[in-house]
Design a protein around this motif. Sequence first.
Motif, PDB file in Angstrom:
ATOM      1  N   PRO A  97      -1.922  22.140  -8.200  1.00 36.15           N
ATOM      2  CA  PRO A  97      -2.939  22.764  -9.054  1.00 36.15           C
ATOM      3  C   PRO A  97      -4.317  22.125  -8.932  1.00 36.15           C
ATOM      4  N   PHE A  98      -4.341  20.797  -8.776  1.00 38.92           N
ATOM      5  CA  PHE A  98      -5.608  20.109  -8.574  1.00 38.92           C
ATOM      6  C   PHE A  98      -5.555  19.381  -7.235  1.00 38.92           C
ATOM      7  N   THR A  99      -6.437  19.756  -6.317  1.00 34.71           N
ATOM      8  CA  THR A  99      -6.521  19.138  -4.991  1.00 34.71           C
ATOM      9  C   THR A  99      -7.952  18.663  -4.785  1.00 34.71           C
ATOM     10  N   TYR A 100      -8.129  17.363  -4.650  1.00 31.74           N
ATOM     11  CA  TYR A 100      -9.461  16.785  -4.529  1.00 31.74           C
ATOM     12  C   TYR A 100      -9.642  16.158  -3.155  1.00 31.74           C
ATOM     13  N   GLY A 101     -10.736  16.486  -2.503  1.00 37.82           N
ATOM     14  CA  GLY A 101     -11.050  15.870  -1.219  1.00 37.82           C
ATOM     15  C   GLY A 101     -11.949  14.680  -1.396  1.00 37.82           C
ATOM     16  N   ASP A 102     -11.451  13.638  -2.078  1.00 45.47           N
ATOM     17  CA  ASP A 102     -12.295  12.495  -2.403  1.00 45.47           C
ATOM     18  C   ASP A 102     -11.988  11.278  -1.555  1.00 45.47           C
ATOM     19  N   GLY A 103     -11.212  11.447  -0.482  1.00 42.56           N
ATOM     20  CA  GLY A 103     -10.903  10.340   0.410  1.00 42.56           C
ATOM     21  C   GLY A 103     -11.760  10.364   1.658  1.00 42.56           C
ATOM     22  N   PRO A 104     -11.633   9.346   2.494  1.00 42.70           N
ATOM     23  CA  PRO A 104     -12.431   9.294   3.728  1.00 42.70           C
ATOM     24  C   PRO A 104     -11.953  10.305   4.756  1.00 42.70           C
ATOM     25  N   MET A 105     -12.789  10.550   5.762  1.00 33.71           N
ATOM     26  CA  MET A 105     -12.421  11.415   6.873  1.00 33.71           C
ATOM     27  C   MET A 105     -12.668  10.694   8.190  1.00 33.71           C
ATOM     28  N   LEU A 106     -12.027  11.188   9.236  1.00 34.47           N
ATOM     29  CA  LEU A 106     -12.118  10.555  10.554  1.00 34.47           C
ATOM     30  C   LEU A 106     -12.165  11.630  11.620  1.00 34.47           C
ATOM     31  N   LYS A 107     -13.129  11.529  12.526  1.00 36.46           N
ATOM     32  CA  LYS A 107     -13.131  12.355  13.730  1.00 36.46           C
ATOM     33  C   LYS A 107     -12.386  11.596  14.813  1.00 36.46           C
ATOM     34  N   THR A 108     -11.296  12.154  15.293  1.00 37.39           N
ATOM     35  CA  THR A 108     -10.434  11.450  16.236  1.00 37.39           C
ATOM     36  C   THR A 108     -11.016  11.483  17.646  1.00 37.39           C
ATOM     37  N   HIS A 109     -10.389  10.706  18.537  1.00 31.79           N
ATOM     38  CA  HIS A 109     -10.886  10.618  19.911  1.00 31.79           C
ATOM     39  C   HIS A 109     -10.851  11.967  20.619  1.00 31.79           C
ATOM     40  N   ASP A 110      -9.904  12.839  20.238  1.00 24.25           N
ATOM     41  CA  ASP A 110      -9.804  14.161  20.862  1.00 24.25           C
ATOM     42  C   ASP A 110     -10.440  15.250  19.999  1.00 24.25           C
ATOM     43  N   ASN A 111     -11.392  14.842  19.138  1.00 27.87           N
ATOM     44  CA  ASN A 111     -12.233  15.743  18.350  1.00 27.87           C
ATOM     45  C   ASN A 111     -11.495  16.507  17.257  1.00 27.87           C
TER      46      ASN A 111
END
Length: 333
Positions: free
Chosen positions: A32-46
């Motif tokens: 019901p509650f989904t928060y995108g409050d964590g870090p993100m990473l662009k991987t080596h293969d994009n």
Amino acid sequence: NNLFSPTSANYLVQKYNSLHNLVWSDTFSFAPFTYGDGPMLKTHDNKLMLSGVAGGGGIYNKFSFLLMLDTLGKKINYVRFPYAFDSSEQVDYIAQFKNGNILVETGVDGNLYHNFTLTDSLGDTLKRCAPYAVYYGGIHVEMNVIGGMIVDADSVFVITDLSHDLTGPLSLIKFDTGFHQIWFKEYEDSLNFYSLASILRTSDNGLLLSGTRIYDDGSNTNTDYYDMLAIKLDGNGNLNKKENFNGISSLQQVNNITVYPNPASENLYVKVSQINSPLKLDIFDSRGALVIFLPELSPGTTNIDISTLNKGLYMYILHNETGEINTGKFVKE
């Protein structure tokens, strides 16, 4: 970003090109509650690895997740992280080894403990290590936030500050790739709070740490001092050079403002009186991400719902069109 309604929240992900035109947009919901409050990473293969929390509400009624997307925003993999629904674990930082494996660093039980989890290139768990703790002055303390993490072929470096309940030095920890602590070093003094920004590997194989230093005089007034800090280290964590940059302390302060309570759990109140123009309010988490924005505060008392924020240290800035500001910090319990 997050899309909120009174009964739900969805995770909004958008890609823009170099001209700031929208390429694609999608929303994701795992509870019901989904928060995108964590870090993100662009991987080596994009590919793009994202992280956040989801659940039915309340800090102990949620789980963290890893979400892997391709370059078109299509979901490749989704991993509940960890596997217990009632965990308080929060993803702090993500980094990728040259072999493609990904290292996820998390805070557990209000950041009293931290954990490493090694995943493959899609986020599936390969190895999960026992939580580790940090002691300062013989006291088991929280690491309020992980300011950054870099990985090498044979080591892992984590920059952190100590508990939001204590002042303490800025700290750097080195682990081997088996996630055993090699050394723990402290920089600056123990009289200030430190809000960390990043750690970088430099071309001479050294390290560069950056963040914000907050001097707290112990009073409940607008006399806290902020400045930016950069520290250059060699590859063994020894100090080479330190630079301080003037912060926002020289700007004119807005008077007749009270922000309370501190600590706060469900609501934060801002009492404003005798102002010449409307104020805007920005609230930032310890990573420097804007989590709450109010475009206008009028005279009187404003009630701000902070129940969905994670536990930790937050900073606020009240400002108007003339540049007058009021700054401070509070702890979310």
